[in-house]
Design an enzyme around this catalytic site. Structure first.
Site, PDB file in Angstrom:
ATOM      1  N   HIS A 102     -14.849 -31.888   3.663  1.00 51.14           N
ATOM      2  CA  HIS A 102     -13.907 -32.861   2.965  1.00 51.14           C
ATOM      3  C   HIS A 102     -14.753 -33.979   2.463  1.00 51.14           C
ATOM      4  CE1 HIS A 102     -10.169 -35.382   3.757  1.00 51.14           C
ATOM      5  NE2 HIS A 102     -10.442 -35.330   2.205  1.00 51.14           N
ATOM      6  N   GLU A 105     -16.546 -33.130  -0.729  1.00 51.77           N
ATOM      7  CA  GLU A 105     -15.638 -33.064  -1.970  1.00 51.77           C
ATOM      8  C   GLU A 105     -15.450 -34.523  -2.425  1.00 51.77           C
ATOM      9  OE1 GLU A 105     -11.370 -32.288  -1.060  1.00 51.77           O
ATOM     10  OE2 GLU A 105     -11.208 -33.594  -2.445  1.00 51.77           O
ATOM     11  N   HIS A 106     -15.271 -35.489  -1.565  1.00 52.70           N
ATOM     12  CA  HIS A 106     -15.048 -36.953  -2.202  1.00 52.70           C
ATOM     13  C   HIS A 106     -16.235 -37.449  -2.876  1.00 52.70           C
ATOM     14  CE1 HIS A 106     -11.288 -38.430  -0.505  1.00 52.70           C
ATOM     15  NE2 HIS A 106     -11.145 -37.078   0.029  1.00 52.70           N
ATOM     16  N   GLU A 178     -17.155 -43.217   1.192  1.00 50.41           N
ATOM     17  CA  GLU A 178     -16.084 -41.981   1.147  1.00 50.41           C
ATOM     18  C   GLU A 178     -15.830 -41.479   2.797  1.00 50.41           C
ATOM     19  OE1 GLU A 178     -14.141 -41.077  -1.091  1.00 50.41           O
ATOM     20  OE2 GLU A 178     -14.892 -42.640  -2.424  1.00 50.41           O
ATOM     21  N   GLU A 203      -7.926 -41.457   5.522  1.00 53.77           N
ATOM     22  CA  GLU A 203      -6.906 -40.221   5.165  1.00 53.77           C
ATOM     23  C   GLU A 203      -6.690 -39.388   6.218  1.00 53.77           C
ATOM     24  OE1 GLU A 203      -8.701 -38.211   1.598  1.00 53.77           O
ATOM     25  OE2 GLU A 203      -7.299 -36.450   2.273  1.00 53.77           O
TER      26      GLU A 203
HETATM   27 ZN    ZN Z   1      -9.331 -36.156   0.736  1.00 55.13          ZN
END
Ligand code: ZN
Length: 903
Positions: A102, A105-106, A178, A203
């Site tokens: 994750h 991905e960022h 991130e 998040e």
């Molecule tokens: Zn995310």
């Protein structure tokens, strides 16, 4: 928050689309024919063709290839659709919950070798005509899709995507920003305490306030405990701070490699060009590796297991003693066995979907809970699929009763099997889903095949839905007990069975905070004075970098000459049904499906009934009509249509911020052959809707309320936006009534009522104002061959609909008559009589400022701010950013189009 909705999808199983958007492409065969010319063994730009298959049921040709020097897999679906899509998918199978896939991905979106500026996706928004751009982290893969209709734009976006995924900068500060970091509360003041910060960290803290998500996460983790499914790919807030920058770079090197990649293209652009660009810009720079990313099969258990977990209390629960969730999960076979997976997916639908299915009848109508437990039914997002069923909103002492009902229902299915009509309704649903194709069909297909292809299942096999259905029918013909045998094998005699229950703990959030504090202390205690100095300096450096203006000139952009100077006109024809009701006809290549919609204006509705319109809409097509009870009606809708729904609608006027139209939109579609049946059902619903079934009404109310309150923690920003717009325009006020926090509270209140009859009795009053032809307009989309039949059926329907018996008592609202926009200047050409609309305005309305704070027990806050700007037709609208950039898009999405508000 991330600029784009780069969300993690823990349960990424995507069913074929059921959205109501009608495709705008024209049917042709050029793209498919061109693709059929390819031959097995043919070599194109470093790739070799391994399979060419015509798939007539989806009007496409599949070309499978592999890249010679890296082993990258490639699937092209040629189809006469201008909305071309690209995606690249990597198998990402972490073995811890640090959220490495994750965070990666960022972080890959923070700049790459060729495009070193931050957020290339976000920055591309106003340099591109993309129709979709995003990235997703599932439990075992990461997917990067985009779509566009413009060939030059496709090349530009492809270049950005390839560079981001294969050649990202992955700078340390990007990881800090991130992923996670230690930073002073005020980065400029080293005296303020150190805290955890980071986009993914926050998040995931937000994600873990969502009880449904906590439950499905645990269900998957514990049902498949042997490998990657036992961890949280999105990251657990307490584990994310264990991830290092080195680990992130290592994960990229081993997972974002062509040998571990699957490329997918869809649409009418030529394949050769895609292959050349992908080969030249990315794949030619790599050599084959052996990616060690495969997931071994889960070892089956020899006896069932049981777990209890806790969650935060539901702040909006009507009954605080009924907040337990209980679910039972069963391990199913490997999803790469496509026919077995197809069969079990169908079987799951038969077991749980709609009021005629056994689990619905037994569990939902038991009154023991408020709704199904999350993720109920077939889940094919993991290597071995699983099925789960259960209830949420259960009293703790009823947990065993729910489990008994589940076991009892399985026994009952084994005894009685399924009715033919239920099976037919389901096969009909597959047929209509295949034919009903939305504008985002490419995205639907890539999401559909991703989980199976990820484990080397055959994606082409998966797309041959026609032959799957034929084989399924044959199995049933040869063995009438076919489905019961599956129920016996996978449900009755399956020892790999998990019972999971989750109950609220008043101290849940407190305990989470305490654990975080301990983690933080542990981190800080291990720091040397030198480390601390460095943290302070890096914090400042990050702040400087974030506030620096970005040079985006490195990014590709479209020129005016790359864009077609004209837009193809859509021809619409308006005719009057029964001499007065306007019906808009649009002939399209709809693939044998007819779309019927009607809009009834609500301008006569007394204000005190307004809050009940959403409930009215959600139960109108579910409580029975004419001679049909609710179960028979559900059966007919499933057998004859692709869905019949009503929804409240607020349409702000394009020229005045204070004027709007309110009404109810009815939408439906069916196969050509079923149009008379569908229109008959609409006639019955309009003519004699039933509001008698009190018990079932109560079931529907609790389900609606549960769904609404489940959505609050995750969609807090949307609720904040709607609330913020409430005092700025009358339409914003109505929007809050229909879909804001006020609506959530109203629904929750209804659940707590001992007698719902007083609510039920209000609904026939709304009927009088809505279900009549005085303020109705309709639209039909169908193939040209179907139009005359459609016209006849709509005429019959309109003649059957009664006239308004309601008398309008004007309060402080007034009605303004206005012709509907005439088209011709935009992308439509309308012929026929003009349509008059009745809009509403409130002369006493004064826009004013208002600040509202809802106190909810979640550790994550959401903020929305709304500014009254200019209406859609005002030149200032564009300057305010209407439709340009994400702000405008968000506003449009949140407020139903031409709102003239910025959020
Ligand atoms: Zn995310």
């Amino acid at each position: 928050p991330a600029p784009l909705d780069t969300s993690t999808c823990v349960c990424a199983y995507t069913k074929l689309s059921s959205s109501h958007t009608v495709a705008t492409w024209r049917r042709g065969t050029a793209a498919c024919e061109r693709a059929l010319q390819h031959e097995v063994g043919e070599r194109i730009h470093g790739f070799t063709v391994s399979q060419v298959t015509d798939i007539p049921e989806l009007s496409l040709t599949a070309v499978k290839l592999s890249h010679d020097s890296t082993g990258a897999k490639y699937l092209h679906l040629a189809r006469e659709d201008t909305n071309n899509l690209f995606s690249v998918q990597f198998r990402t199978t972490p073995l811890d919950s640090t959220g490495v896939p994750h965070v990666l991905e960022h972080t890959v979106l923070c700049g790459s070798q060729k495009y070193p500026c931050r957020d290339p996706f976000f920055k591309m928004l106003n340099r591109s005509l993309s129709t979709f751009m995003n990235a997703f982290t599932a439990s075992d893969y990461t997917l990067y899709p985009f779509s566009t209709q413009n060939p030059k734009d496709f090349q530009n976006l492809l270049s950005v995507y390839l560079d981001a995924t294969f050649f990202p900068c992955l700078r340390e500060l990007d990881f800090w920003q991130e992923g996670w970091r230690l930073e002073h509360e005020n980065p400029r003041d080293p005296q303020t305490p150190l805290t955890f910060k980071g986009v993914v960290f926050n998040e995931m803290k937000g994600a873990f306030t969502d009880n449904e998500r906590i439950f499905s996460q645990h269900l998957q983790n514990r049902l498949l405990p042997d490998h990657t499914y036992s961890v949280i790919s999105g990251g657990h807030p307490l584990c994310i701070p264990d991830l290092t920058w080195e680990q992130l770079k290592q994960f990229h090197a081993t997972h974002y490699h062509p040998s571990n990649a699957r490329f997918f293209t869809y649409g009418n652009f030529p394949l050769e060009q895609h292959l050349r660009q992908i080969h030249e810009e990315a794949l030619s720079k790599f050599e084959k590796i052996k990616p060690n990313t495969a997931v071994p099969t889960q070892k089956p258990w020899d006896k069932p297991r049981e777990f209890q977990i806790t969650c935060g209390p539901d702040a909006l629960a009507a009954d605080s003693s009924k907040q337990t969730t209980v679910g039972v999960g069963f391990l199913l076979p490997d999803i790469t066995d496509t026919f077995e997976a197809f069969t079990l997916n169908l079987l799951s639908s038969l077991l749980i979907s709609g009021p005629n299915s056994p689990f619905y009848k037994a569990l939902i109508e038991s009154g023991l809970g408020t709704d199904f437990s999350p993720d109920v039914g077939y889940n094919g997002s993991t290597r071995e699929a699983y099925f789960s069923v259960g209830l949420q909103g259960v009293a703790e002492q009823d947990v065993q009763a729910v489990r008994d009902i589940i076991d009892g229902t399985i026994e009952e299915v084994l005894q009685k099997g399924f009715e033919d009509d239920q099976i037919e309704a389901l096969l009909h649903k597959i047929e209509i889903q295949m034919k009903h194709q939305s504008v985002s069909f490419g995205l639907t297909l890539t999401s559909y095949i991703a989980p199976c292809w990820n484990h080397d299942g055959d994606p082409v096999d998966l797309l041959k839905l026609g032959s799957q259905v034929a084989r399924f029918r044959q199995c049933l013909r040869e063995n009438p007990g076919f489905l019961q045998e599956k129920v016996k094998q996978y449900f009755k005699n399956n020892p790999h069975k998990l019972t999971l229950s989750m109950k609220p703990d008043d101290k849940y959030f407190e305990k989470q905070t305490q654990k975080e504090t301990e983690k933080l202390k542990q981190k800080i205690d291990s720091l040397s004075p030198k480390d601390k100095k460095q943290i302070y300096e890096k914090g400042l450096e990050l702040q400087t970098q974030q506030s620096k203006a970005q040079d985006t000139s490195c990014l590709p952009a479209l020129k005016v000459s790359d864009i077609e100077p004209t837009i193809p006109l859509t021809h619409l024809e308006v005719a009057l049904a029964a001499g007065e009701t306007p019906v808009q006809y649009c002939a399209q290549p709809t693939n044998g499906v007819v779309y019927f919609r009607a809009f009834c204006s609500l301008h006569t509705l007394p204000e005190e009934l307004r809050p009940y319109v959403p409930l009215f809409c959600s139960v109108l097509t579910k409580l029975g009509c004419g001679l049909l009870d609710y179960r028979q009606q559900a059966q007919q809708i499933e057998l004859k249509t692709g869905g019949m729904a009503a929804s409240p609608h607020v349409i702000p006027d394009g020229t005045h911020l204070d004027v709007y139209e309110q009404g109810v939109l009815f939408s439906s579609f069916c196969l050509d052959r079923n149009l008379p049946d569908m229109m008959h059902l609409w006639s019955e619903i309009f003519h004699s809707p039933c509001f008698e079934e009190e018990e079932y009404f109560r079931v529907l109310v609790t389900m609606c309320a549960q769904e609404l309150s489940n959505g609050v923690p995750d969609s807090g920003h949307l609720y904040a936006m709607v609330r913020a717009g409430r005092t700025l325009t009358p339409a914003g006020d109505l929007q809050e009534t229909f879909s804001g926090m006020d609506q959530v509270k109203l629904m929750k209140r209804m659940v707590g009522m001992s007698d719902v009859r007083q609510v039920l009795r209000k609904l026939p009053h709304i009927t009088k104002h809505v279900l009549n032809r005085d303020n109705m307009r309709c639209s039909v989309n169908a193939t040209p061959q179907q139009m005359s039949l459609a016209e006849k059926e709509v005429e019959k329907f309109v003649r059957n609909v009664g006239r308004s018996k309601a008398e309008w008592k004007p309060g402080h609202l007034s009605v303004v008559e206005k012709p509907a926009p005439s088209g011709s200047s935009g992308s439509t050409h309308i012929s026929g009589p003009r349509v008059l609309r009745k809009l509403i305005t409130d002369p006493t309305f004064k826009p004013h400022q208002m600040k509202t704070h809802f106190l909810l027990p979640f550790p994550v806050n959401h903020v929305g701010e709304c500014v009254r700007t200019a209406p859609y037709t005002d030149p200032d609208h564009a300057r305010c950013g209407g439709g340009e950039g994400p702000g405008g898009r968000r506003a449009a999405a949140g407020l139903e189009g031409e709102g003239g508000l910025r959020s």
